[in-house]
Design a protein around this motif. Structure first.
Motif, PDB file in Angstrom:
ATOM      1  N   LYS A  14      21.103  74.267  59.718  1.00 31.07           N
ATOM      2  CA  LYS A  14      20.509  75.480  59.155  1.00 31.07           C
ATOM      3  C   LYS A  14      19.085  75.252  58.684  1.00 31.07           C
ATOM      4  CE  LYS A  14      22.502  74.720  54.549  1.00 31.07           C
ATOM      5  NZ  LYS A  14      23.382  75.276  53.498  1.00 31.07           N
ATOM      6  N   GLY A  15      18.743  74.006  58.312  1.00 29.60           N
ATOM      7  CA  GLY A  15      17.382  73.705  57.875  1.00 29.60           C
ATOM      8  C   GLY A  15      17.121  74.167  56.445  1.00 29.60           C
ATOM      9  N   SER A  16      16.034  73.697  55.874  1.00 31.53           N
ATOM     10  CA  SER A  16      15.656  74.105  54.521  1.00 31.53           C
ATOM     11  C   SER A  16      14.931  75.438  54.562  1.00 31.53           C
ATOM     12  CB  SER A  16      14.768  73.034  53.881  1.00 31.53           C
ATOM     13  OG  SER A  16      13.599  72.825  54.653  1.00 31.53           O
ATOM     14  N   ASN A  17      15.085  76.211  53.492  1.00 25.23           N
ATOM     15  CA  ASN A  17      14.490  77.552  53.412  1.00 25.23           C
ATOM     16  C   ASN A  17      14.868  78.403  54.627  1.00 25.23           C
ATOM     17  OD1 ASN A  17      13.089  76.892  50.990  1.00 25.23           O
ATOM     18  ND2 ASN A  17      11.556  75.821  52.215  1.00 25.23           N
ATOM     19  N   SER A  18      16.095  78.237  55.080  1.00 25.37           N
ATOM     20  CA  SER A  18      16.567  78.922  56.277  1.00 25.37           C
ATOM     21  C   SER A  18      16.970  80.348  55.953  1.00 25.37           C
ATOM     22  CB  SER A  18      17.749  78.163  56.874  1.00 25.37           C
ATOM     23  OG  SER A  18      18.822  78.163  55.953  1.00 25.37           O
ATOM     24  N   PHE A  19      17.335  81.083  56.999  1.00 25.52           N
ATOM     25  CA  PHE A  19      17.795  82.452  56.837  1.00 25.52           C
ATOM     26  C   PHE A  19      18.975  82.529  55.884  1.00 25.52           C
ATOM     27  CE2 PHE A  19      21.217  85.275  58.493  1.00 25.52           C
ATOM     28  CZ  PHE A  19      20.723  86.473  57.998  1.00 25.52           C
ATOM     29  N   ILE A  20      19.989  81.705  56.107  1.00 29.54           N
ATOM     30  CA  ILE A  20      21.199  81.817  55.304  1.00 29.54           C
ATOM     31  C   ILE A  20      20.953  81.362  53.875  1.00 29.54           C
ATOM     32  CG2 ILE A  20      22.114  79.543  55.940  1.00 29.54           C
ATOM     33  CD1 ILE A  20      24.083  82.854  55.338  1.00 29.54           C
ATOM     34  N   GLU A  21      20.100  80.371  53.669  1.00 26.37           N
ATOM     35  CA  GLU A  21      19.800  79.940  52.298  1.00 26.37           C
ATOM     36  C   GLU A  21      19.052  81.024  51.540  1.00 26.37           C
ATOM     37  OE1 GLU A  21      17.707  76.239  52.568  1.00 26.37           O
ATOM     38  OE2 GLU A  21      19.550  75.068  52.326  1.00 26.37           O
ATOM     39  N   THR A  22      18.078  81.630  52.186  1.00 24.85           N
ATOM     40  CA  THR A  22      17.309  82.711  51.557  1.00 24.85           C
ATOM     41  C   THR A  22      18.200  83.903  51.270  1.00 24.85           C
ATOM     42  OG1 THR A  22      15.337  81.995  52.778  1.00 24.85           O
ATOM     43  CG2 THR A  22      15.298  84.212  51.825  1.00 24.85           C
ATOM     44  N   LEU A  23      19.038  84.260  52.238  1.00 25.50           N
ATOM     45  CA  LEU A  23      19.930  85.405  52.076  1.00 25.50           C
ATOM     46  C   LEU A  23      20.959  85.156  50.973  1.00 25.50           C
ATOM     47  CD1 LEU A  23      21.048  88.141  52.949  1.00 25.50           C
ATOM     48  CD2 LEU A  23      22.354  86.956  54.726  1.00 25.50           C
ATOM     49  N   THR A  24      21.557  83.982  50.957  1.00 23.57           N
ATOM     50  CA  THR A  24      22.564  83.668  49.944  1.00 23.57           C
ATOM     51  C   THR A  24      21.972  83.744  48.540  1.00 23.57           C
ATOM     52  OG1 THR A  24      23.747  82.234  51.489  1.00 23.57           O
ATOM     53  CG2 THR A  24      24.206  81.926  49.142  1.00 23.57           C
ATOM     54  N   PRO A 333      21.593  96.350  52.579  1.00 23.95           N
ATOM     55  CA  PRO A 333      20.121  96.401  52.657  1.00 23.95           C
ATOM     56  C   PRO A 333      19.467  95.038  52.442  1.00 23.95           C
ATOM     57  CG  PRO A 333      20.964  98.209  51.333  1.00 23.95           C
ATOM     58  CD  PRO A 333      22.114  97.283  51.564  1.00 23.95           C
ATOM     59  N   ILE A 334      20.087  94.187  51.620  1.00 19.97           N
ATOM     60  CA  ILE A 334      19.545  92.838  51.397  1.00 19.97           C
ATOM     61  C   ILE A 334      19.655  92.018  52.678  1.00 19.97           C
ATOM     62  CG2 ILE A 334      19.789  90.727  50.033  1.00 19.97           C
ATOM     63  CD1 ILE A 334      21.058  92.448  47.821  1.00 19.97           C
ATOM     64  N   VAL A 335      20.804  92.107  53.335  1.00 15.39           N
ATOM     65  CA  VAL A 335      21.006  91.362  54.589  1.00 15.39           C
ATOM     66  C   VAL A 335      20.036  91.850  55.656  1.00 15.39           C
ATOM     67  CG1 VAL A 335      22.664  90.777  56.405  1.00 15.39           C
ATOM     68  CG2 VAL A 335      23.437  90.983  54.029  1.00 15.39           C
ATOM     69  N   LYS A 336      19.898  93.160  55.772  1.00 14.31           N
ATOM     70  CA  LYS A 336      19.011  93.732  56.783  1.00 14.31           C
ATOM     71  C   LYS A 336      17.559  93.319  56.555  1.00 14.31           C
ATOM     72  CE  LYS A 336      17.686  98.150  58.894  1.00 14.31           C
ATOM     73  NZ  LYS A 336      17.905  99.618  58.880  1.00 14.31           N
ATOM     74  N   ALA A 337      17.096  93.399  55.312  1.00 15.65           N
ATOM     75  CA  ALA A 337      15.703  93.053  55.004  1.00 15.65           C
ATOM     76  C   ALA A 337      15.446  91.564  55.229  1.00 15.65           C
ATOM     77  CB  ALA A 337      15.391  93.428  53.558  1.00 15.65           C
ATOM     78  N   THR A 338      16.390  90.718  54.869  1.00 14.46           N
ATOM     79  CA  THR A 338      16.216  89.273  55.059  1.00 14.46           C
ATOM     80  C   THR A 338      16.194  88.922  56.546  1.00 14.46           C
ATOM     81  OG1 THR A 338      17.397  88.907  52.976  1.00 14.46           O
ATOM     82  CG2 THR A 338      17.084  87.004  54.407  1.00 14.46           C
ATOM     83  N   ALA A 339      17.084  89.547  57.321  1.00 19.08           N
ATOM     84  CA  ALA A 339      17.077  89.309  58.769  1.00 19.08           C
ATOM     85  C   ALA A 339      15.736  89.709  59.369  1.00 19.08           C
ATOM     86  CB  ALA A 339      18.215  90.087  59.419  1.00 19.08           C
ATOM     87  N   ALA A 340      15.197  90.852  58.947  1.00 21.51           N
ATOM     88  CA  ALA A 340      13.901  91.317  59.463  1.00 21.51           C
ATOM     89  C   ALA A 340      12.788  90.342  59.101  1.00 21.51           C
ATOM     90  CB  ALA A 340      13.593  92.707  58.917  1.00 21.51           C
ATOM     91  N   SER A 341      12.835  89.781  57.900  1.00 19.08           N
ATOM     92  CA  SER A 341      11.781  88.853  57.473  1.00 19.08           C
ATOM     93  C   SER A 341      11.801  87.563  58.280  1.00 19.08           C
ATOM     94  CB  SER A 341      11.933  88.544  55.980  1.00 19.08           C
ATOM     95  OG  SER A 341      13.094  87.759  55.736  1.00 19.08           O
ATOM     96  N   PHE A 342      12.944  87.235  58.883  1.00 16.62           N
ATOM     97  CA  PHE A 342      13.046  86.037  59.717  1.00 16.62           C
ATOM     98  C   PHE A 342      12.963  86.383  61.211  1.00 16.62           C
ATOM     99  CE2 PHE A 342      14.475  84.155  55.826  1.00 16.62           C
ATOM    100  CZ  PHE A 342      14.208  82.800  55.939  1.00 16.62           C
ATOM    101  N   GLY A 343      12.687  87.646  61.524  1.00 23.32           N
ATOM    102  CA  GLY A 343      12.584  88.060  62.920  1.00 23.32           C
ATOM    103  C   GLY A 343      13.907  88.050  63.645  1.00 23.32           C
ATOM    104  N   LEU A 344      15.002  88.268  62.907  1.00 18.03           N
ATOM    105  CA  LEU A 344      16.334  88.242  63.498  1.00 18.03           C
ATOM    106  C   LEU A 344      16.886  89.657  63.623  1.00 18.03           C
ATOM    107  CD1 LEU A 344      17.788  85.248  61.448  1.00 18.03           C
ATOM    108  CD2 LEU A 344      17.137  85.226  63.867  1.00 18.03           C
ATOM    109  N   PRO A 345      17.741  89.903  64.592  1.00 21.05           N
ATOM    110  CA  PRO A 345      18.288  91.264  64.783  1.00 21.05           C
ATOM    111  C   PRO A 345      19.328  91.602  63.728  1.00 21.05           C
ATOM    112  CG  PRO A 345      19.295  89.752  66.340  1.00 21.05           C
ATOM    113  CD  PRO A 345      18.224  88.965  65.637  1.00 21.05           C
TER     114      PRO A 345
END
Length: 369
Positions: A14-24, A333-345
């Motif tokens: 997952k890496g550091s500062n990853s999508f899932i870490e930021t979202l969690t 909305p939190i999940v959607k916004a975080t996905a958008a910030s990482f360029g994920l669908p």
């Protein structure tokens, strides 16, 4: 007997500062800042009572002979039981077996055993759903939710036969049989398969103990669901069996219509692992894999969301299985916004019917060469 271990795959780190870490971190901050528990609230407990009543009250009426002089009322009670069964499956048993009712494990286990009361086996459910489906979503050979009869092709990695070109037409018939198959043969076949794949020990259950548990629970189930109505409903046996089939066909079809459009869709990735020697490696991390293989639907349909236990917010459910479904709408909305910030669908179908049409289109795509 030689054990056949499950042929797992490894996800990318997952890496550091990853999508899932930021979202969690963002989701946890939502609960902390609003002083909200991620577990069940009062509305969830009220819903639980309603779903249980929707199933057991018609059952009691049937046994007491309420429909003895009116066949349509008799079958109507079985039909209502089918909807109660759906509600228990999506909004009660599902959360309990994910451990989201309470921080106390014994409470979750106790409520989760409602699955045995309606004819299933909670150990099999936890292996198939929690361990395999939620970890290896849409990965052929691991996700048992896409491993069905050979008559259905539910993944691009599965072998295609000529008759699959018609599966978008006949699949709904097999969907309707889902719970009926589950309550009869599936649990026995599945528990033996899980033993062969060395998965039962993770639930601390031996095969003889599992088989005994399945047998006793199904004896109890068929005693109250068929034997008592046959003895006391006042209707002949063939009308009782017809009612039993009405209940299961209703539950099987609707439950399939809830679960299938969440993953088997044209926009789902269905990425296959890269094989290198004895290892199988996925390109994406687990969280990204879940995101690109999961689709929400009907986010504005509050009644549907209430009834199906928030499973129209399937993305939130897959990323946060430790959060009760009553909170999905708020964290979406939190999940959607975080996905958008990482360029994920963040994939959403606007309505339930649109999701079903897209799923049917996917069945047609998979049926072609």
């Amino acid at each position: 007997m030689k054990m056949k271990k499950i042929n797992i795959v490894r996800f990318a780190p997952k890496g550091s500062n990853s999508f899932i870490e930021t979202l969690t971190a963002a989701v946890h901050d939502y609960f902390r800042s609003n002083n909200i528990s991620p577990y069940a609230n009062a509305a969830m407990w009220l819903k639980t009572a309603i779903m249980l009543l929707c199933y057991f009250v018609p059952c009691i009426f049937i046994i007491l002979g309420a429909g003895a002089s009116n066949l349509w009322l008799f079958w109507g009670l079985w039909f209502l039981m089918g909807w109660g069964m759906i509600g228990i499956g999506t909004a009660v048993m599902h959360d309990a077996n994910h451990g989201t009712y309470s921080p106390h494990k014994k409470i979750n286990i106790f409520i989760g055993h409602i699955l045995e009361v309606i004819g299933g086996y909670s150990v099999n459910w936890k292996i198939q759903h929690n361990m395999l489906h939620h970890t290896y979503t849409n990965i052929d050979g691991l996700d048992e939710d896409i491993s069905s009869t050979v008559l259905l092709r539910l993944s691009p990695q599965q072998r295609r036969y000529w008759f699959h070109r018609h599966q978008h037409i006949y699949a709904w018939f097999f969907y309707a049989l889902m719970t009926l198959y589950w309550m009869t043969a599936k649990d026995y076949l599945q528990v033996i398969r899980f033993k062969q794949r060395n998965l039962l020990h993770k639930q601390k259950v031996s095969l003889p103990k599992a088989l005994m548990h399945i047998t006793w629970s199904k004896m109890f189930y068929y005693a109250y669901i068929l034997v008592l109505p046959l003895l006391f409903s006042g209707q002949p046996w063939y009308f009782v069996l017809t009612g039993f089939f009405i209940m299961h066909l209703t539950a099987g079809l609707f439950l399939s219509c809830v679960f299938q459009p969440a993953h088997i869709m044209p926009n789902a990735a269905f990425a296959a692992p890269v094989v290198s020697g004895d290892s199988r490696q996925m390109k994406d991390s687990w969280a990204v894999h879940e995101l690109v293989n999961t689709i929400n639907f009907a986010p504005r349909n509050a009644w549907l969301s209430w009834f199906i236990g928030g499973l129209n917010y399937q993305i939130e459910h897959h990323l946060f299985t430790d959060i009760c479904h009553v909170h999905y709408r708020k964290i979406a909305p939190i999940v959607k916004a975080t996905a958008a910030s990482f360029g994920l669908p963040y994939q959403v179908q606007p309505t339930f019917l649109r999701a079903l049409r897209e799923h049917s289109r996917m069945l047609k795509i998979l049926g072609k060469k």
